[in-house]
Design a protein around this motif. Structure first.
Motif, PDB file in Angstrom:
ATOM      1  N   ASN A  60       0.809  -1.213   0.000  1.00  0.00           N
ATOM      2  CA  ASN A  60       0.000   0.000   0.000  1.00  0.00           C
ATOM      3  C   ASN A  60       0.845   1.267   0.000  1.00  0.00           C
ATOM      4  O   ASN A  60       0.530   2.238  -0.705  1.00  0.00           O
TER       5      ASN A  60
ATOM      6  N   PHE B 238       2.075   2.190  -3.358  1.00  0.00           N
ATOM      7  CA  PHE B 238       1.043   2.781  -4.210  1.00  0.00           C
ATOM      8  C   PHE B 238       0.781   4.231  -3.824  1.00  0.00           C
ATOM      9  O   PHE B 238       0.731   5.120  -4.685  1.00  0.00           O
TER      10      PHE B 238
ATOM     11  N   TYR C 218       1.208   7.771  -6.066  1.00  0.00           N
ATOM     12  CA  TYR C 218       0.047   8.618  -6.366  1.00  0.00           C
ATOM     13  C   TYR C 218      -0.280   9.460  -5.135  1.00  0.00           C
ATOM     14  O   TYR C 218      -1.296   9.228  -4.462  1.00  0.00           O
TER      15      TYR C 218
ATOM     16  N   ARG D 188      -9.750   2.379  -9.464  1.00  0.00           N
ATOM     17  CA  ARG D 188      -9.308   3.093  -8.273  1.00  0.00           C
ATOM     18  C   ARG D 188     -10.291   2.884  -7.117  1.00  0.00           C
ATOM     19  O   ARG D 188      -9.884   2.868  -5.937  1.00  0.00           O
TER      20      ARG D 188
ATOM     21  N   TYR E 204      -9.379  -0.226  -5.374  1.00  0.00           N
ATOM     22  CA  TYR E 204      -8.234   0.038  -4.498  1.00  0.00           C
ATOM     23  C   TYR E 204      -8.695   0.660  -3.190  1.00  0.00           C
ATOM     24  O   TYR E 204      -8.235   0.281  -2.096  1.00  0.00           O
TER      25      TYR E 204
ATOM     26  N   ASP F 110      -4.009  -0.538  -9.777  1.00  0.00           N
ATOM     27  CA  ASP F 110      -4.701  -0.120  -8.554  1.00  0.00           C
ATOM     28  C   ASP F 110      -5.727  -1.142  -8.084  1.00  0.00           C
ATOM     29  O   ASP F 110      -5.817  -1.455  -6.899  1.00  0.00           O
TER      30      ASP F 110
END
Length: 387
Positions: free
Chosen positions: A36, A39, A43, A63, A66, A368
């Motif tokens: 996590n 990621f 972003y 997304r 996610y 994602d």
């Protein structure tokens, strides 16, 4: 003396078991946080547009899945930055939807799952205004043929259950059942659920006479994984909402629960048979030689659903526990790169051949949603081990 020694050994073994279980949980959380954090660092602005195959708003379904995983991670390992990230994401779109406030597309509706869950955490009424209008547009119509592909169940089905609980209104559950029954029994004229094999065709394109090269029906791993997750998340909402209803409405809600639970049990028992020796599932469930090899997203969704089923008393730990543990070990030890990247991820698509080749080092078009699936699976594994 022997009795005292036996008690000592028993307590020692229990202590060792609990210590090992705590160590396992800590390792799972560490791996989930690694995936996590990578990621979120890539972003840092959650509402920024996604530049893949054009420009897309960040509240698209990939997304949104996610974000479902992020909130699941927050359940088992709470951190303020997780909630802040999700709230900033929703605020970027004023809690709205791709396709506008009257969209009926399930992919567009997926983000509402996260909006509702964030409302539950903070109680900000403006979070749900657009969601309520969007869902009411469907509830107040008679059209029920929106979900023509099984991924739609994962995207939108829990939204109706969550809204039904929030509004204490059986109509949302009733509408959800009607939409689900169309997918199950009527899409493609015969329905996308095969009760004989217990599996789901992705959409009408894969109904017989379409076959895999080995002559078997084509059942896509991630598609069936999406149905498993949709049923688990929806049944969970229904059972929590039962205390809100009584009389005929409670009976109706329990009938819906019975339908979905039976389908969940049928599907997970069918899926269990196709698990690979290494713990993964192939992209194609019934043809191991047609784009065979490990695949992360379907495996994660099956792991999530089976672990949820054990935790909620629907599945036997003795029967499903070994499958869940083997699948999670495969994901955690073989799919996660040292930097938190996920390997063996099939990109977006609708069938086994899409997003190929799938390998440890291959890069999917979107990552994602795969991370979301992984976090959902990990969160249920933590709950399973904490029982």
């Amino acid at each position: 003396m022997k009795k005292i020694l036996w008690i000592f050994l028993f307590c020692f073994c229990i202590g060792e078991l609990l210590a090992n279980r705590k160590s396992d949980i800590n390792y799972i959380l560490k791996q989930m946080e690694l995936v996590n954090e990578r990621f979120m660092s890539r972003y840092p602005v959650p509402g920024d547009s996604i530049y893949i195959k054009g420009v897309r708003p960040a509240n698209i379904w990939t997304r949104s899945v996610y974000m479902e995983g992020l909130l699941a991670l927050n359940e088992v390992s709470p951190k303020p930055e997780y909630i802040e990230y999700a709230i900033d994401w929703g605020l970027s779109f004023q809690w709205g939807f791709r396709g506008g406030p009257h969209t009926r597309n399930a992919d567009n509706q997926c983000c509402a799952q996260v909006y509702i869950d964030l409302y539950r955490l903070h109680g900000n009424a403006q979070v749900l205004g657009n969601t309520e209008r969007m869902i009411n547009n469907v509830v107040n119509s008679t059209k029920r043929d929106d979900w023509k592909w099984i991924d739609a169940l994962q995207m939108a089905m829990p939204v109706y259950a969550k809204m039904g609980a929030f509004k204490k209104d059986i109509r949302y559950f009733r509408t959800m059942k009607e939409l689900y029954n169309y997918t199950r029994n009527d899409a493609g004229a015969v329905g996308l659920f095969n009760p004989v094999e217990g599996l789901w065709w992705r959409d009408a394109d894969f109904l017989p006479p379409y076959k895999e090269p080995n002559g078997q029906n084509c059942y896509w791993s991630r598609g069936n994984g999406g149905v498993v997750a949709a049923l688990a998340r929806t049944i969970d909402e229904i059972r929590k909402a039962e205390e809100l209803f009584n009389g005929d409405e409670l009976c109706e809600l329990r009938d819906i629960d019975s339908l979905l639970t039976n389908d969940f049990l049928t599907l997970v028992h069918a899926v269990k048979r196709y698990q690979r020796a290494d713990g993964f599932w192939n992209c194609s469930l019934t043809d191991e030689f047609h784009y065979g090899g490990p695949e992360t997203t379907g495996t994660a969704l099956f792991t999530y659903g089976m672990a949820w089923g054990i935790c909620n008393g629907l599945l036997s730990s003795d029967i499903f526990g070994p499958h869940v543990k083997k699948a999670w070990q495969a994901l955690m030890l073989h799919a996660v790169h040292p930097d938190g990247t996920l390997g063996y991820v099939q990109g977006t698509g609708k069938e086994p051949k899409d997003g190929q080749p799938v390998s440890y080092d291959s890069q999917p078009d979107f990552e994602d949603f795969a991370i979301g699936c992984y976090l959902l699976a990990g969160s249920e594994m933590v709950k399973y081990l904490r029982q």
